[in-house]
Design a protein around this motif. Structure first.
Motif, short mmCIF file in Angstrom:
data_model
loop_
_atom_site.label_atom_id
_atom_site.label_comp_id
_atom_site.label_asym_id
_atom_site.label_seq_id
_atom_site.Cartn_x
_atom_site.Cartn_y
_atom_site.Cartn_z
N LEU A 44 13.36 -0.52 -3.32
CA LEU A 44 11.96 -0.26 -3.66
C LEU A 44 11.32 -1.40 -4.44
CD1 LEU A 44 9.60 1.67 -3.54
CD2 LEU A 44 10.48 2.82 -5.59
N PRO A 45 11.97 -2.03 -5.42
CA PRO A 45 11.30 -3.16 -6.10
C PRO A 45 10.95 -4.30 -5.15
CG PRO A 45 13.15 -2.39 -7.41
CD PRO A 45 13.25 -1.69 -6.10
N ALA A 46 11.84 -4.59 -4.17
CA ALA A 46 11.53 -5.65 -3.21
C ALA A 46 10.35 -5.25 -2.33
CB ALA A 46 12.76 -5.94 -2.36
N VAL A 47 10.31 -3.99 -1.90
CA VAL A 47 9.20 -3.52 -1.05
C VAL A 47 7.89 -3.52 -1.83
CG1 VAL A 47 8.33 -1.53 0.24
CG2 VAL A 47 10.75 -2.14 0.39
N ARG A 48 7.95 -3.14 -3.09
CA ARG A 48 6.72 -3.00 -3.89
C ARG A 48 6.17 -4.35 -4.32
NH1 ARG A 48 7.35 1.17 -8.56
NH2 ARG A 48 7.20 2.54 -6.73
N PHE A 49 7.04 -5.26 -4.77
CA PHE A 49 6.54 -6.49 -5.37
C PHE A 49 6.61 -7.70 -4.45
CE2 PHE A 49 8.06 -3.83 -8.93
CZ PHE A 49 6.86 -3.64 -9.55
N ALA A 50 7.07 -7.52 -3.23
CA ALA A 50 6.97 -8.57 -2.21
C ALA A 50 6.14 -8.11 -1.03
CB ALA A 50 8.36 -9.02 -1.75
N GLY A 51 6.26 -6.84 -0.65
CA GLY A 51 5.51 -6.31 0.49
C GLY A 51 4.27 -5.55 0.10
N ASP A 52 4.04 -5.31 -1.22
CA ASP A 52 2.87 -4.58 -1.70
C ASP A 52 2.79 -3.22 -1.01
OD1 ASP A 52 0.65 -4.00 -3.16
OD2 ASP A 52 -0.73 -5.23 -2.00
N ALA A 53 3.93 -2.51 -0.94
CA ALA A 53 4.00 -1.19 -0.32
C ALA A 53 4.83 -0.28 -1.23
CB ALA A 53 4.60 -1.29 1.08
N ASP A 54 5.05 0.95 -0.76
CA ASP A 54 5.83 1.91 -1.55
C ASP A 54 6.96 2.47 -0.71
OD1 ASP A 54 4.49 3.52 0.23
OD2 ASP A 54 3.10 4.34 -1.25
N ALA A 55 7.60 3.55 -1.19
CA ALA A 55 8.77 4.10 -0.51
C ALA A 55 8.44 4.67 0.86
CB ALA A 55 9.41 5.18 -1.39
N GLU A 56 7.18 5.00 1.14
CA GLU A 56 6.83 5.52 2.45
C GLU A 56 6.97 4.46 3.55
OE1 GLU A 56 2.97 7.16 2.27
OE2 GLU A 56 3.52 8.79 0.89
N ALA A 57 7.08 3.21 3.17
CA ALA A 57 7.22 2.13 4.16
C ALA A 57 8.66 1.87 4.55
CB ALA A 57 6.61 0.84 3.60
N PHE A 58 9.63 2.62 4.02
CA PHE A 58 11.03 2.40 4.39
C PHE A 58 11.21 2.53 5.90
CE2 PHE A 58 12.82 3.77 0.00
CZ PHE A 58 12.56 2.50 -0.49
N ASN A 59 12.03 1.61 6.44
CA ASN A 59 12.37 1.57 7.87
C ASN A 59 11.17 1.22 8.75
OD1 ASN A 59 15.09 2.44 7.31
ND2 ASN A 59 14.30 4.54 7.11
N ARG A 60 10.16 0.60 8.16
CA ARG A 60 8.99 0.18 8.93
C ARG A 60 8.80 -1.33 8.82
NH1 ARG A 60 4.39 4.68 7.20
NH2 ARG A 60 5.58 6.54 7.84
N GLU A 61 8.05 -1.86 9.75
CA GLU A 61 7.75 -3.29 9.75
C GLU A 61 6.41 -3.52 9.08
OE1 GLU A 61 7.61 -7.05 12.93
OE2 GLU A 61 7.84 -4.97 13.63
N LEU A 62 6.36 -4.51 8.22
CA LEU A 62 5.16 -4.83 7.46
C LEU A 62 4.69 -6.24 7.80
CD1 LEU A 62 6.34 -3.58 3.94
CD2 LEU A 62 5.08 -2.26 5.65
N ARG A 63 3.39 -6.44 7.65
CA ARG A 63 2.80 -7.77 7.77
C ARG A 63 2.31 -8.18 6.39
NH1 ARG A 63 4.12 -10.89 11.76
NH2 ARG A 63 2.21 -12.08 11.30
N VAL A 64 2.92 -9.22 5.84
CA VAL A 64 2.61 -9.67 4.49
C VAL A 64 1.95 -11.04 4.58
CG1 VAL A 64 3.51 -10.12 2.18
CG2 VAL A 64 4.62 -8.41 3.64
N ASP A 65 0.80 -11.19 3.93
CA ASP A 65 0.09 -12.47 3.94
C ASP A 65 0.97 -13.56 3.34
OD1 ASP A 65 -2.04 -11.17 5.02
OD2 ASP A 65 -3.13 -10.95 3.12
N GLY A 66 1.15 -14.64 4.10
CA GLY A 66 1.95 -15.76 3.64
C GLY A 66 3.43 -15.61 3.87
N LEU A 67 3.89 -14.41 4.23
CA LEU A 67 5.31 -14.18 4.44
C LEU A 67 5.62 -13.71 5.86
CD1 LEU A 67 6.23 -12.37 1.08
CD2 LEU A 67 6.37 -14.80 1.62
#
Length: 268
Positions: free
Chosen positions: A207-230
């Motif tokens: 969760l800390p990696a998802v929250r502070f790198a992906g700007d998401a929360d636990a509901e994003a587990f097992n999903r693909e995210l698009r992060v600006d710059g990453l």
């Protein structure tokens, strides 16, 4: 005896007594002043002026008499209006502008976490350290991470990149170390490593990696995210959470089969 009179007057001056009369004759006292024995005159209150009196006091400017049978001209009527003083209304006092106090911005408590960045083939892994310390070769969490990499077709001996990121950075000081500052710091750290050597996909494990790198929360587990710059990122539950709740692994395997094409195409 003169000293006793001076001492008495000094006492009265200290008590701020301007005039006084003794009830009995004081021995060796100075004679009283006659004007102090006269009775005080009652104050005369001025009666408030009535509207009728104010009207009576207002001077009336009379127009000159007109000859009989003649009507006053417009100029004469205008001059009569100008000559008669009009009561001027005093302007109402304007309330003074009071400067509003500046809003108080409350700082949020800094979050606490430890993250380790690793590289496995064409993927970067930002993994939460369950104990806050670097992985050891026989740690259960590290062994589970190796199993995940083998299942994904990636090298199971990931390479450490730099030292772990521990937050807050400082235990003291006035620097803002709230959640927004942590988000900007972690994203900047990962973006700098990404520019040095790009990757096909960024794993956000915990969760800390998802929250502070992906700007998401636990509901994003097992999903693909698009992060600006990453670029593309995959959000995974933490290693400790997977060990405590093994039923989460089934959904994790299904999500992995959908997304593993990103790094497999690069390997081909």
């Amino acid at each position: 005896m003169l000293n006793a009179e001076q001492r008495r007057r000094a006492y009265l001056s200290a008590m701020q007594v301007v005039s006084w009369l003794p009830r009995v004759d004081l021995p060796f006292a100075a004679p009283s002043r006659p004007e102090l024995l006269l009775p005080a005159e009652p104050p005369v209150e001025e009666a408030p002026s009535s509207p009728a009196a104010l009207v009576a006091e207002t001077p009336v400017v009379s127009a000159p008499p007109m000859p009989k049978g003649e009507r006053p001209s417009i100029e004469q009527a205008r001059s009569a209006l100008v000559s008669s003083p009009a009561p001027s209304a005093s302007p109402a006092p304007q309330p003074e502008a009071v400067d509003a106090p500046p809003p108080v911005v409350e700082r949020q408590a800094p979050p606490r976490f430890a993250l380790q960045l690793l590289r496995a083939g064409q993927c970067l892994l930002l993994v939460e350290l369950p104990t806050g310390e670097p992985f050891q070769s026989r740690d259960p969490a590290y062994l589970l991470l190796k199993d995940l990499l083998r299942a994904a077709g990636l090298p199971d001996s990931p390479q450490l990149i730099g030292e772990p990121v521990r937050w807050p950075l400082m235990t003291r000081g006035s620097l803002d170390q709230g959640p927004q500052a942590a988000l900007e710091y972690v994203q900047g750290f990962v973006s700098a490593r990404f520019e040095e050597q790009p990757c096909a996909c960024l794993w956000l494990v915990g969760l800390p990696a998802v929250r502070f790198a992906g700007d998401a929360d636990a509901e994003a587990f097992n999903r693909e995210l698009r992060v600006d710059g990453l670029g593309s990122a995959w959000a995974l539950p933490g290693l400790e959470l997977l060990m405590e709740e093994p039923e989460r692994k089934a959904e994790l395997w299904r999500a992995m089969r959908r997304i593993m094409r990103r790094w497999n195409i690069v390997n081909e």
